[in-house]
Structure formats: C-alpha cells, structure tokens
Motif scaffolding. Structure first.
Motif, mmCIF file in Angstrom:
data_model
loop_
_atom_site.group_PDB
_atom_site.id
_atom_site.type_symbol
_atom_site.label_atom_id
_atom_site.label_comp_id
_atom_site.label_asym_id
_atom_site.label_seq_id
_atom_site.Cartn_x
_atom_site.Cartn_y
_atom_site.Cartn_z
ATOM 1 N N LEU A 56 0.882 -1.163 0.000
ATOM 2 C CA LEU A 56 0.000 0.000 0.000
ATOM 3 C C LEU A 56 0.919 1.211 0.000
ATOM 4 N N ASP A 110 2.055 -1.989 4.616
ATOM 5 C CA ASP A 110 1.384 -0.692 4.614
ATOM 6 C C ASP A 110 2.455 0.390 4.671
ATOM 7 N N THR A 159 1.883 3.500 3.353
ATOM 8 C CA THR A 159 1.163 4.713 3.002
ATOM 9 C C THR A 159 1.679 5.894 3.818
ATOM 10 N N ALA A 164 -2.456 8.781 6.278
ATOM 11 C CA ALA A 164 -3.486 8.035 5.540
ATOM 12 C C ALA A 164 -4.137 7.025 6.473
#
Length: 260
Positions: free
Chosen positions: A17, A80, A82, A86
């Motif tokens: 991500l 993850d 991000t 986020a």
C-alpha cells in the motif's frame, strides 16, 4: 530468496500500500529480488511517481473490499507504506488482514519529533486545532498540510495564506490566499527564500517526517517563524512496524521463506 517471479508467485504476491518514496523504494528492491509485487496507489495525485512492478490505482471500498482483493489476488503479505496521515486505508488494512489471516507490516518513516527544534513548536492533534492555533497573531501563514485539509483553514483571519500543494485545489479559495503547486524535495536555500519573499510569520504543517520536505522547518527556525505541527494519527500497536526500506525488505524475505 526466490530466483524468479514465477517461483515467488507460487508463494503468493506481496501487496504494498504505497504512494510514498519508501513504498517505491521497497517495491524496487523486492522486484529486483524477483518477488511478485503489486503496489496500490490511492489515485488522489495526478501523474504520481510509479514504482517498479505491477500497479493498481484506486480505493478498495473499505475493509470488506480489501479483504476480497487479498483473496482473489492471492496476496500472501501486505506492507502498509502509506503516508503517515493516511489513517483510513491503514485502519482498513489492519482489519482486512486480521480477518484474512494475512501478515501485515507497517513501514513508516520517522517523524520530526526528535529534531532539535521540536520542543519549540506548537503541537496539535488535528487540523481543527492547528487552525485555532494559527488564529490571532498569525498574519502571514504558510500552509503545507495538503489539499484535503483546506476546508479546515478557510476561516483563518490572516491577511495572507500561501498554500503549497501538489495538485491545484478543486474549489475556490479566499481572496487572501495564494496557491503554489510544487512537489518536493525542497532545499534550505529555496525554503528560506520563499519564507522571506512572502514575509511568512507562521508555518502550519503536519508530522510527515522524512527529508523531502524537512527544509521548511530549518528555514522557519532560522527566520524565527512560528511552527505549528499536527501530530500523526495513532496506528494499531499490535502490528509490527519498521522505519526503513531495508528492514521492511528483510521482513518480507523472512515471511516468504516461512511459506516455502
């Protein structure tokens, strides 16, 4: 370590991500090592920098949509990586991976709280608090909290607001605002010049961390500009977290090795 993408695909794919420089760097390392990698970008920025490997753009539709994607796309691991702010996708990722029993790692660059000047900054918990902190004595504000937070600052009673964003706002802004569209990295000389030219007395930013946009903090410190910083949202502490691409790649390799 897998010797080819064909070999790694038998173990499942790695979903990153992304949307950050750390995510792109991690994708590059894993793709070069032969892993089957898909990077997911939110699609909020026009012409984003694309990582190596496969790329999907757009949301998943919440935890349920992401869980379905994990299953139908044979995702065996999720990283993850991000942006630290986020929070929605990060929360969805934890919930989906928990339900799907898919290991997840959080890759988050260190924040700016350890910088020498951090103790002199005004720290707030959200954009509303940042806007309130900027009211009153702030006359010329440099706003760098991103396009999605614009509405939280529309009522600033400053005589001038310089808004720096990657893409232009989609709605009209007050007459006292000026928009500067640009993308980092930024250097100290450029940030110092920008603050001086616009006679900025208050910088409003968020604890994004990293080096790409940190020069504004150094320039503000040199020029005596008041700095207001929005703290990062909390992240699920049960999820393992690393701060570097090297450590994230090592985690992926170990997790893949367990599956072989």
């Amino acid at each position: 370590m897998p010797s080819s993408q064909t070999t790694s695909h038998t173990l499942g794919r790695v979903l990153i991500l992304g949307g950050t420089s750390e995510a792109r760097a991690l994708a590059g390392v894993l793709v070069r090592d032969g892993y089957d990698v898909i990077s997911s970008l939110a699609g909020r920025v026009k012409n984003p920098a694309l990582p190596d490997g496969a790329v999907r753009i757009g949301g998943f539709g919440g935890p349920e949509g992401l869980l379905d994607y994990l299953r139908t796309s044979d995702i065996c691991l999720v990283v993850d990586a991000t942006h630290p702010f986020a929070a929605r996708i990060s929360t969805s990722a934890v919930a989906a991976c928990d339900r799907g029993q898919v290991p997840i790692l959080r890759l988050a660059r260190p924040g700016w709280g350890s910088r020498a000047a951090a103790g002199s900054w005004t720290w707030v918990n959200n954009h509303d608090e940042a806007a309130r902190a900027a009211l009153g004595e702030s006359r010329r504000v440099f706003l760098t909290t991103g396009r999605q937070s614009i509405d939280d600052f529309r009522e600033l009673n400053a005589e001038f607001v310089l808004l720096r964003v990657v893409d232009p706002p989609q709605s009209a802004l007050p007459d006292t605002w000026q928009v500067l569209t640009s993308r980092g990295p930024y250097n100290l000389d450029g940030e110092r010049l920008l603050l001086r030219e616009h006679r900025i007395d208050t910088l409003v930013t968020k604890d994004s961390g990293g080096a790409l946009t940190a020069a504004k903090l150094d320039a503000a410190g040199e020029l005596g500009v008041h700095v207001i910083v929005v703290r990062r949202p909390e992240y699920d502490e049960s999820v393992p977290q690393v701060a570097s691409t090297v450590d994230a790649a090592a985690w992926v390799r170990r997790a893949i090795a367990v599956r072989r």
